[in-house]
Motif scaffolding. Sequence first.
Motif, PDB file in Angstrom:
ATOM      1  N   GLY A   1     -11.651   4.894  -6.930  1.00  0.00           N
ATOM      2  CA  GLY A   1     -11.309   4.110  -5.742  1.00  0.00           C
ATOM      3  C   GLY A   1     -10.717   4.933  -4.616  1.00  0.00           C
ATOM      4  O   GLY A   1     -10.137   4.391  -3.672  1.00  0.00           O
TER       5      GLY A   1
ATOM      6  N   LEU B   1      -2.176  14.948  -3.678  1.00  0.00           N
ATOM      7  CA  LEU B   1      -1.405  13.926  -4.380  1.00  0.00           C
ATOM      8  C   LEU B   1      -2.285  12.708  -4.581  1.00  0.00           C
ATOM      9  O   LEU B   1      -3.252  12.491  -3.854  1.00  0.00           O
ATOM     10  CB  LEU B   1      -0.118  13.579  -3.628  1.00  0.00           C
ATOM     11  CG  LEU B   1      -0.227  12.906  -2.261  1.00  0.00           C
ATOM     12  CD1 LEU B   1      -0.270  11.399  -2.387  1.00  0.00           C
ATOM     13  CD2 LEU B   1       0.992  13.315  -1.424  1.00  0.00           C
TER      14      LEU B   1
ATOM     15  N   VAL C   1      -2.274   8.510  -6.601  1.00  0.00           N
ATOM     16  CA  VAL C   1      -1.632   7.445  -7.378  1.00  0.00           C
ATOM     17  C   VAL C   1      -2.716   6.777  -8.216  1.00  0.00           C
ATOM     18  O   VAL C   1      -3.822   6.544  -7.714  1.00  0.00           O
ATOM     19  CB  VAL C   1      -0.996   6.407  -6.402  1.00  0.00           C
ATOM     20  CG1 VAL C   1      -0.447   5.201  -7.157  1.00  0.00           C
ATOM     21  CG2 VAL C   1       0.098   7.057  -5.556  1.00  0.00           C
TER      22      VAL C   1
ATOM     23  N   GLY D   1      -0.479   0.513  -3.640  1.00  0.00           N
ATOM     24  CA  GLY D   1       0.049  -0.577  -2.822  1.00  0.00           C
ATOM     25  C   GLY D   1       1.538  -0.817  -3.042  1.00  0.00           C
ATOM     26  O   GLY D   1       2.076  -1.817  -2.591  1.00  0.00           O
TER      27      GLY D   1
ATOM     28  N   GLY E   1       3.790   1.818  -2.425  1.00  0.00           N
ATOM     29  CA  GLY E   1       4.479   2.884  -1.703  1.00  0.00           C
ATOM     30  C   GLY E   1       4.729   4.151  -2.513  1.00  0.00           C
ATOM     31  O   GLY E   1       5.520   5.009  -2.095  1.00  0.00           O
TER      32      GLY E   1
ATOM     33  N   ALA F   1       2.879   6.637  -2.825  1.00  0.00           N
ATOM     34  CA  ALA F   1       2.446   7.815  -2.056  1.00  0.00           C
ATOM     35  C   ALA F   1       3.664   8.465  -1.390  1.00  0.00           C
ATOM     36  O   ALA F   1       3.760   9.700  -1.310  1.00  0.00           O
ATOM     37  CB  ALA F   1       1.409   7.410  -1.015  1.00  0.00           C
TER      38      ALA F   1
HETATM   39  C1  LIG Z   1      -3.879   7.626  -0.766  1.00  0.00           C
HETATM   40  C2  LIG Z   1      -3.040   7.095  -1.923  1.00  0.00           C
HETATM   41  C3  LIG Z   1      -2.189   8.219  -2.500  1.00  0.00           C
HETATM   42  C4  LIG Z   1      -2.132   5.961  -1.397  1.00  0.00           C
HETATM   43  O1  LIG Z   1      -1.238   5.602  -2.415  1.00  0.00           O
HETATM   44  P1  LIG Z   1      -0.389   4.234  -2.422  1.00  0.00           P
HETATM   45  O2  LIG Z   1       0.882   4.534  -3.142  1.00  0.00           O
HETATM   46  O3  LIG Z   1      -1.220   3.119  -2.934  1.00  0.00           O
HETATM   47  O4  LIG Z   1      -0.105   4.001  -0.864  1.00  0.00           O
HETATM   48  P2  LIG Z   1       0.635   2.756  -0.220  1.00  0.00           P
HETATM   49  O5  LIG Z   1       1.382   1.981  -1.276  1.00  0.00           O
HETATM   50  O6  LIG Z   1       1.396   3.272   0.937  1.00  0.00           O
HETATM   51  O7  LIG Z   1      -0.571   1.837   0.295  1.00  0.00           O
HETATM   52  C5  LIG Z   1      -0.625   1.274   1.593  1.00  0.00           C
HETATM   53  C6  LIG Z   1      -1.740   0.242   1.637  1.00  0.00           C
HETATM   54  O8  LIG Z   1      -3.010   0.886   1.415  1.00  0.00           O
HETATM   55  C7  LIG Z   1      -3.704   0.274   0.330  1.00  0.00           C
HETATM   56  N1  LIG Z   1      -4.395   1.325  -0.418  1.00  0.00           N
HETATM   57  C8  LIG Z   1      -3.844   2.413  -1.010  1.00  0.00           C
HETATM   58  N2  LIG Z   1      -4.800   3.151  -1.597  1.00  0.00           N
HETATM   59  C9  LIG Z   1      -5.970   2.529  -1.377  1.00  0.00           C
HETATM   60  C10 LIG Z   1      -7.303   2.817  -1.738  1.00  0.00           C
HETATM   61  N3  LIG Z   1      -7.619   3.923  -2.431  1.00  0.00           N
HETATM   62  N4  LIG Z   1      -8.274   1.974  -1.355  1.00  0.00           N
HETATM   63  C11 LIG Z   1      -7.965   0.855  -0.623  1.00  0.00           C
HETATM   64  N5  LIG Z   1      -6.711   0.528  -0.240  1.00  0.00           N
HETATM   65  C12 LIG Z   1      -5.724   1.359  -0.621  1.00  0.00           C
HETATM   66  C13 LIG Z   1      -2.596  -0.344  -0.499  1.00  0.00           C
HETATM   67  O9  LIG Z   1      -3.099  -1.363  -1.327  1.00  0.00           O
HETATM   68  C14 LIG Z   1      -1.662  -0.838   0.562  1.00  0.00           C
HETATM   69  O10 LIG Z   1      -2.200  -2.024   1.113  1.00  0.00           O
HETATM   70  P3  LIG Z   1      -1.236  -3.184   1.690  1.00  0.00           P
HETATM   71  O11 LIG Z   1      -0.459  -2.568   2.818  1.00  0.00           O
HETATM   72  O12 LIG Z   1      -2.176  -4.239   2.108  1.00  0.00           O
HETATM   73  O13 LIG Z   1      -0.356  -3.574   0.549  1.00  0.00           O
HETATM   74  C15 LIG Z   1      -3.948   6.507  -3.028  1.00  0.00           C
HETATM   75  O14 LIG Z   1      -4.909   5.655  -2.466  1.00  0.00           O
HETATM   76  C16 LIG Z   1      -4.705   7.542  -3.841  1.00  0.00           C
HETATM   77  O15 LIG Z   1      -4.229   8.052  -4.842  1.00  0.00           O
HETATM   78  N6  LIG Z   1      -5.941   7.875  -3.426  1.00  0.00           N
HETATM   79  C17 LIG Z   1      -6.769   8.852  -4.123  1.00  0.00           C
HETATM   80  C18 LIG Z   1      -6.290  10.278  -3.860  1.00  0.00           C
HETATM   81  C19 LIG Z   1      -6.135  10.591  -2.387  1.00  0.00           C
HETATM   82  O16 LIG Z   1      -6.862  10.105  -1.539  1.00  0.00           O
HETATM   83  N7  LIG Z   1      -5.163  11.452  -2.091  1.00  0.00           N
HETATM   84  C20 LIG Z   1      -4.919  11.950  -0.777  1.00  0.00           C
HETATM   85  C21 LIG Z   1      -5.725  13.175  -0.578  1.00  0.00           C
HETATM   86  S1  LIG Z   1      -5.101  14.089   0.775  1.00  0.00           S
END
Ligand SMILES: CC(C)(COP(=O)(O)OP(=O)(O)OC[C@H]1O[C@@H](n2cnc3c(N)ncnc32)[C@H](O)[C@@H]1OP(=O)(O)O)[C@@H](O)C(=O)NCCC(=O)NCCS
Length: 314
Positions: A183, A247, A249, A255, A257, A259
Motif C-alpha cells: 500500500g 522509514l 509504517v 493513520g 501519526g 510517521a
Molecule cells: C508514508 C507513511 C510512513 C505514513 O505513515 P502514517 O504513520 O500512516 O502517516 P500519518 O498517520 O501521518 O497519515 C496521515 C494520513 O495519510 C493516510 N495515509 C498514510 N499512509 C497512507 C498510504 N500508504 N496510503 C493511503 N493513505 C495513507 C493516513 O490514513 C492518514 O489519513 P487521515 O488523515 O485521513 O487519517 C506510510 O504510508 C508508509 O509506511 N508508506 C510506505 C513507505 C513510504 O512511503 N515511506 C516514505 C518513503 S520516503
Amino acid sequence: MRFRPAVKEDLDRLLGCVVDESISWSHPERLLSFLESGNYHFDRIWLALDDQSDEILARAVWWGFPDGPKPLALDCLYVRPSVRDRVEVAAELLRRGHEAFGVVPAYHVFVSNGWRDEPKARAAIAWRWEAAGRAGLTEELERLRYAWTSAEAEVPEPSERLVFRGDDDDEAFVAAFARVAAGSLDFHTRQALTTMDPMTQARQDVSDYRLLEGDREWWRLAYDEGGDLVGVALPSANNAGPVVGYLGVVPERRGQGYADDLLGEITRFHAARGAQRIVADTDAENVPMARAFERAGYRNFAVRLVLSANPVNT
Ligand SMILES: CC(C)(COP(=O)(O)OP(=O)(O)OC[C@H]1O[C@@H](n2cnc3c(N)ncnc32)[C@H](O)[C@@H]1OP(=O)(O)O)[C@@H](O)C(=O)NCCC(=O)NCCS
C-alpha cells in the motif's frame, strides 16, 4: 560526429564544458571529486565529438556507487546549443551508453521549486526530457527535496509509544521492508512490485540501502509496548552528509501519526551526532510523508525530477 566513451586524456576538455542553463550538471568541482571518489568513471561518460575539430559537442555523465558494477543514474546531459539536432544527439548519446552498460539508468535532474513557472528552467528541461524519452526513459516522477537544519528547527522529543531497536540480521529488515511496502504511495516501490514479489523487492531495497554511506548499525526497527512491529527507521548518509534514508509504517498501523515518531527518531539520531543539516526526498504524490516532513520542520528547498525506464520494457 563521432560517439565514444571518455578516456583519461579527455579530462581537460571535460572540465572546459560549461552548462549555463537552469539545471543541475557535472560542474568541474563535481566532476573532479566524483572521478576521485569513484562515483564517476571515464568509461561512464559518453562523448559526441566534432569530426574536424575533435571538440566535445555533447556529453552524458552517469553516476554510480564507487564499487558498484553498473552506473545507477544519469547525472548530466549536455549538448552545445549550436548543434543542429540537440535532441537527437542527446538521445543517441544515451542509447550508446545504455547499450554499453547493459542497463538503462534513470536521469536525476535537480531544479528549483516552481520550475514550471520559470521559462529558463522549463527550456533546459524540455529538450532533455524529449531526448530521454527517445532513449527509453519514459516514466516521469517529481520528488520533493527537504532539509532539516539545526539553526531553523527543533530537535524532536523521543517517542513515548515506540521502542527502537537495532538488529544484526538483515532478514529482520527484509521482512519489515516487505510489510511496509504494501500500500505504499512511493512510485519506485509500486513500480518494483509490478515485476517482483514483495520479499525479492524488499531484499533488493535492503541491499541498496547497505550501499549508502550511513552505518548499517544505525538502522532501527520500531515496536509498540506490546512488542509488535510498527515500522522501520533508517537514518543514513550520502556523500553530501546525513539523510533520512527510509522509514515506513506497517499498513495496519497507518493513520495514527507513527510517521512522526519514526522521522523524529531519525532526526534525533542525526542531531545527537552533531548533524546540522539532514536531507530527505519523497515523491510529490506521497502526501502523508511530505506532510510529516513539514510537521517536523523540514523545509522543501528543491525538486528532483526522475525520468526512468518502465521496468516492463527493460
Ligand atoms: C508514508 C507513511 C510512513 C505514513 O505513515 P502514517 O504513520 O500512516 O502517516 P500519518 O498517520 O501521518 O497519515 C496521515 C494520513 O495519510 C493516510 N495515509 C498514510 N499512509 C497512507 C498510504 N500508504 N496510503 C493511503 N493513505 C495513507 C493516513 O490514513 C492518514 O489519513 P487521515 O488523515 O485521513 O487519517 C506510510 O504510508 C508508509 O509506511 N508508506 C510506505 C513507505 C513510504 O512511503 N515511506 C516514505 C518513503 S520516503
